[in-house]
Design an enzyme around this catalytic site. Structure first.
Site, mmCIF file in Angstrom:
data_model
loop_
_atom_site.group_PDB
_atom_site.id
_atom_site.type_symbol
_atom_site.label_atom_id
_atom_site.label_comp_id
_atom_site.label_asym_id
_atom_site.label_seq_id
_atom_site.Cartn_x
_atom_site.Cartn_y
_atom_site.Cartn_z
ATOM 1 N N LYS A 53 35.466 44.828 44.081
ATOM 2 C CA LYS A 53 35.191 43.328 44.077
ATOM 3 C C LYS A 53 33.925 43.059 45.414
ATOM 4 O O LYS A 53 33.587 41.987 45.465
ATOM 5 C CB LYS A 53 36.369 42.907 44.680
ATOM 6 N N SER A 78 45.114 36.900 46.717
ATOM 7 C CA SER A 78 45.928 37.624 47.461
ATOM 8 C C SER A 78 45.615 39.048 47.609
ATOM 9 O O SER A 78 46.251 40.037 48.216
ATOM 10 C CB SER A 78 47.467 37.730 47.017
ATOM 11 N N GLN A 83 39.622 40.427 50.494
ATOM 12 C CA GLN A 83 39.219 41.040 51.511
ATOM 13 C C GLN A 83 37.646 41.339 51.427
ATOM 14 O O GLN A 83 36.816 41.434 52.300
ATOM 15 C CB GLN A 83 39.629 42.610 51.326
ATOM 16 N N GLY A 179 41.122 41.981 33.909
ATOM 17 C CA GLY A 179 42.335 40.998 34.420
ATOM 18 C C GLY A 179 41.611 39.479 34.328
ATOM 19 O O GLY A 179 41.815 39.173 33.046
ATOM 20 N N GLY A 180 40.829 38.975 35.124
ATOM 21 C CA GLY A 180 40.162 37.808 34.699
ATOM 22 C C GLY A 180 38.776 38.057 34.214
ATOM 23 O O GLY A 180 38.264 37.195 33.554
ATOM 24 N N GLY A 181 38.330 39.349 34.230
ATOM 25 C CA GLY A 181 37.134 39.613 33.247
ATOM 26 C C GLY A 181 35.986 39.713 33.724
ATOM 27 O O GLY A 181 34.777 39.798 33.146
ATOM 28 N N SER A 303 38.378 51.399 39.225
ATOM 29 C CA SER A 303 37.977 49.878 40.036
ATOM 30 C C SER A 303 38.595 49.738 41.684
ATOM 31 O O SER A 303 37.928 49.004 42.282
ATOM 32 C CB SER A 303 38.913 48.787 39.111
#
Lengths: 315, 315
Positions: A53, A78, A83, A179-181, A303
């Site tokens: 991320k 969350s 972060q 997940g969200g892609g 990931s």
């Protein structure tokens, strides 16, 4: 109309280089023997903040104008995105406002505060999170950094695949979790642009399988409830992400929590590296589909590695 | 009279190269910030069989004559040395006979059998182990490979420090854990020979502190009982190991189990790598002695990563 292309991902790679780690690609003979193929793991669990991320958040924030940046950045999350935004903002010396559910683990809230971000606690429902975020934005003028449904985020996440394919150009299949892609769509654009013959495959938990269903129906399906320990993959696909996935992704493979824990255990035991449950999902897909991957050269983007050591799924 | 010198360690490095991994040296900004010094970790947790023991066992077995080798090798061990001897023997195509206490975890017994070794179970006391080993040797003519009190083992274990100092020649302090003393004595000879000004320091669990007491009395002290979760460091020092330690080692620092778990947790959380409790001991010593190490450039040999995931010490 997809607005992210290989040059955007290449530009992102240059832009974010000072803020991220160029993570190692690891390989294990004992994992290969078990999987029946050759697997190269791109270790984003070793990335700053412990997850990929950091790439997207850095690219999104660095793409803002000087005026926009001065007002600060805001998001609701969350997890690892919170972060990542907080850390990138800290390095760049700008304010960050992070809306987090009151139910988030204290250690995660403290980690975000540790980067100097202002944490705004809210009730855990999505509509509350969005309302609180809107309030923060109207108060501060901060720019919203969405966790996945954003071209700058997608381009940033695609840089991990760029590095992996630079080091291992002969990959026949590349896999990520979904997940969200954000990671999957960025990886798909990077990989298919560099190497049209490569297969791009995602692993998804059975207990949050909106991407699998959307992939097969061709439209956005949602999770009305979720049930998986892969807590980084609970969100529904973003609109931009779905469009890219429908165009570029070859398959989405669903795996059970039992398969996830087994894959996670193998990577912990054989490679001696720490990955979070969500991160084990694509390797679980490889182990499930042994005939399909037999003898092939495979890349997996690991990931992230942020786990609560007091709550591990091993027995 | 010490019979291991730098050329022996250099020869061992050449000899064992085909059987071992040249492991990476890792570094973490966040660990440096916590420790107040610059720490380079030599990752023997990524070594074959998950521990540095592969180095010494490989060197000892490769140093045998063809006739000796043909009879096979034998040892008694419940831990990483058993796996190292079994694996090296398998790769070289010779028989291995491993005496293991009946009380050893089943997973360790299975791992040794998995390398094709013959496992001989015995009662857990040292005298029983030794009696069973003597019986095996008289039956088979196998060569005994001692886990630490052996020049070939000491030279093999010293190769990790050789690699670390090649990559980081400016280290001011080098640390290892100490149990039987194989790793510490090999490291001390390698480091002091290459760099007489370097400090060689060991970390030892308070609950098995025979090396600390021997270091200060100048003669062999033993543990009449042991009490630590660092289960790789329970043995008493070997005679050869003690002699080398008295000549070359600068200090031995004792740490509590609480300090060991704290150090282990920091490495797991910040570096996302798996180390076993025994392996965390020298970093625990660094954290205990912050003033002494402040601002210095430090090397730590991470000895191994073999943990039982169902029995972790985190709460």
């Amino acid at each position: 109309m997809i607005k992210v292309s290989l040059p955007d991902i290449q530009a992102a790679a240059q832009r974010i280089a000072p803020l991220i780690h160029h993570t190692p690609v690891l390989h294990s003979e004992s994992i290969d023997a078990i999987a029946g193929c050759t697997v190269y793991f791109k270790c984003e669990n070793f990335q700053k903040i412990g997850a990929f991320k950091m790439r997207g958040a850095s690219n999104a924030i660095l793409s803002l104008s000087a005026e926009e940046r001065a007002q600060g950045v805001a998001t609701h999350s969350s997890g690892n995105h919170a972060q990542a935004v907080a850390r990138a903002a800290k390095v760049l010396g700008i304010p960050a406002y992070i809306v987090m559910p009151e139910t988030a683990p204290k250690v995660k809230i403290e980690a975000v505060k540790g980067y100097g971000a202002e944490v705004i606690l809210c009730p855990p429902k999505l509509k509350d999170r969005e309302a609180y975020l809107a309030e923060v934005v109207s108060r501060t003028g901060a720019q919203v950094i969405h966790p996945y449904d954003d071209e700058r985020i997608i381009a940033g996440q695609g840089t991990a695949a760029l590095e992996l394919l630079e080091e291992q150009p002969d990959l026949q299949i590349i896999l990520t979790p979904v997940g969200g892609g954000g990671l999957l769509s960025g990886t798909a654009i990077a990989a298919k642009s560099l190497k049209p013959g490569i297969q791009v495959i995602a692993g998804e938990p059975l207990g949050a399988d909106d991407a699998y269903r959307s992939f097969h129906s061709g439209k956005k399906e949602i999770n009305t409830s979720t049930n998986t320990l892969a807590d980084g993959l609970l969100t529904n696909l973003g609109d931009r992400n779905l469009e890219i996935i429908l165009q570029y992704v070859d398959d989405i493979i669903r795996v059970s929590d039992e398969e996830i824990v087994q894959a996670m255990r193998l990577i912990w035991e054989r490679m001696k590296i720490i990955i979070e449950p969500s991160c084990a999902v694509p390797f679980a897909a490889v182990l499930q589909q042994k005939e399909r991957v037999a003898g092939k050269k495979i890349g997996i983007i690991l990931s992230g590695g942020n786990v609560d050591l007091a709550k591990l799924p091993f027995r």
